[in-house]
Design an enzyme around this catalytic site. Sequence first.
Site, short mmCIF file in Angstrom:
data_model
loop_
_atom_site.label_atom_id
_atom_site.label_comp_id
_atom_site.label_asym_id
_atom_site.label_seq_id
_atom_site.Cartn_x
_atom_site.Cartn_y
_atom_site.Cartn_z
N CYS A 135 0.71 -1.32 -0.58
CA CYS A 135 0.15 0.12 -0.04
C CYS A 135 0.45 1.35 0.11
O CYS A 135 1.53 1.63 0.88
CB CYS A 135 -0.40 -0.15 0.95
SG CYS A 135 -1.69 1.90 1.31
N ASP B 98 0.11 -5.99 -0.16
CA ASP B 98 -1.26 -6.34 -1.55
C ASP B 98 -0.93 -7.57 -2.49
O ASP B 98 -0.02 -7.51 -3.03
CB ASP B 98 -1.63 -5.28 -2.39
CG ASP B 98 -1.73 -4.04 -1.52
OD1 ASP B 98 -3.13 -4.08 -0.66
OD2 ASP B 98 -1.09 -2.34 -1.87
#
Length: 300
Positions: free
Chosen positions: A207, A214
């Site tokens: 992120c 992620d």
Amino acid sequence: MSADSTASVPAIDPARAAGVPGLADAPLGRASAYTDTYDPTLLCPLPRAPKRAEIGIAGTPPFTGADLWTAFELSWLNDRGKPQVALAHVTIPAETPYLIESKSFKLYLNSFNQTRFADAEQVRERLRADLAEALWRGSERAGSVGVRLRLPHEWADEAVRPLPGLSLDRLDVECTHYQPAPELLRADPEQPPVEEVLTSDLLKSNCLVTGQPDWGSVQIAYSGAPIDQEGLLRYLVSFRQHQEFHEQCVERIFMDIWTRCRPVRLSVYARYTRRGGLDINPWRTSHPQQLPVNTRTARQ
């Protein structure tokens, strides 16, 4: 881009926020009060243009496509106060001037929890109108957003399967780059052109604000000079410590392959693991075609 929020999440990094207009005021990376009464002002749109400029897109992008969201935690009350639940599939065109910051989307969805609606269609229309307003805000070319609700009796149709294509992960390669390394990409124009679909489950980025990981699977379909598969896999792995939102990572991958390998046609599709009840699955293509099948990968 997905990031759930708790009081323990680190505060937003001012240096990173300064590079993304509007992000300093976004709820991402901050402790937040959760409201359960409908409030469309919770949606936080962020402009796409600044991050696109970083990858050489000054005007119209060489791609079209969409961001395909799945909201797994959507609930409201019917007129008798009985809770209702659904999954929501949201299709956001890539040409919208804004994307929606994911935590603000989560807060917005939470605001439906104690709000009464006549039926699922009213909920769908409210979602569609609010998202369209935020995504096209201030634009002379206002457009729409696709919203489909899946009620519990339809959930059996929500398939889980791997992305179709030839897996790059079968290759035994040495990986040494963990920030995007487009120099690893190459194609051989001396070879006959090919048409192939390549996949990997090794995509990981972080992120832009919180640094949380992620995880995703990616599918690359192209026609043209054959792309070196080992170099492509190393390139995808090189995102492992890179900090950017989902949409921005996929557009970076598209542009790097487009400029380095010069395919005749190209599409890049990534399906990310959900966080906070949301998954974000960007798809970019150089040519008109149908949207990817909206199914979850086994990782999700």
